[in-house]
Design an enzyme around this catalytic site. Structure first.
Site, short mmCIF file in Angstrom:
data_model
loop_
_atom_site.label_atom_id
_atom_site.label_comp_id
_atom_site.label_asym_id
_atom_site.label_seq_id
_atom_site.Cartn_x
_atom_site.Cartn_y
_atom_site.Cartn_z
N ASP A 117 19.47 56.84 17.17
CA ASP A 117 17.93 56.75 17.86
C ASP A 117 18.67 57.85 19.12
OD1 ASP A 117 15.81 56.45 15.83
OD2 ASP A 117 16.96 54.58 15.65
N GLU A 136 24.12 50.75 22.56
CA GLU A 136 24.14 49.83 20.94
C GLU A 136 24.69 48.42 21.30
OE1 GLU A 136 27.32 48.56 20.09
OE2 GLU A 136 27.72 48.52 22.53
N MET A 137 24.47 47.23 20.76
CA MET A 137 24.55 46.04 20.97
C MET A 137 25.76 45.18 20.15
SD MET A 137 20.93 45.29 18.60
CE MET A 137 20.57 43.44 19.36
N GLU A 138 27.01 46.21 19.74
CA GLU A 138 28.11 44.56 20.09
C GLU A 138 29.84 45.08 20.10
OE1 GLU A 138 26.46 47.11 17.37
OE2 GLU A 138 25.33 45.09 16.63
#
Length: 98
Positions: free
Chosen positions: A67, A42-44
């Site tokens: 995904d 994830e990115m956050e």
């Protein structure tokens, strides 16, 4: 909270990165993550936890896998909507208990 709603859940390692994957499913980095049992990317969360730590605040990250790291769990748009709604309901349950 997930169990109360019948939502399948896992607790484990999630890799947080600011690098958006390009859709290359055979990227060697993803293979290494799978090898180490990483549940998702994830990115956050890293930014969220860093800001919380700096300000002495509490933080929690709940993620919905849309995904898979190796491409095996991709959800279609209808499934994404349903699963993200379920996670939002769990998040509200968590907040109500704070």
């Amino acid at each position: 909270m997930c169990a109360d709603r019948g939502v399948p859940h896992h607790v484990g390692t999630v890799f947080s990165t600011d690098r958006h994957h390009s859709g290359k499913r055979r990227d060697p980095a993803w293979d290494l993550l799978v090898e180490h049992g990483t549940l998702g990317v994830e990115m956050e969360a890293a930014g969220l936890y860093a800001v919380a730590a700096e300000h002495g605040a509490r933080a929690l990250c709940l993620t919905t896998v849309t995904d898979g790291v190796a491409g095996e769990t991709d959800l279609d748009s209808r499934q994404r909507e349903e699963e993200l709604l379920r996670m939002a309901e769990v998040a509200l349950d968590v907040l109500a208990g704070c």
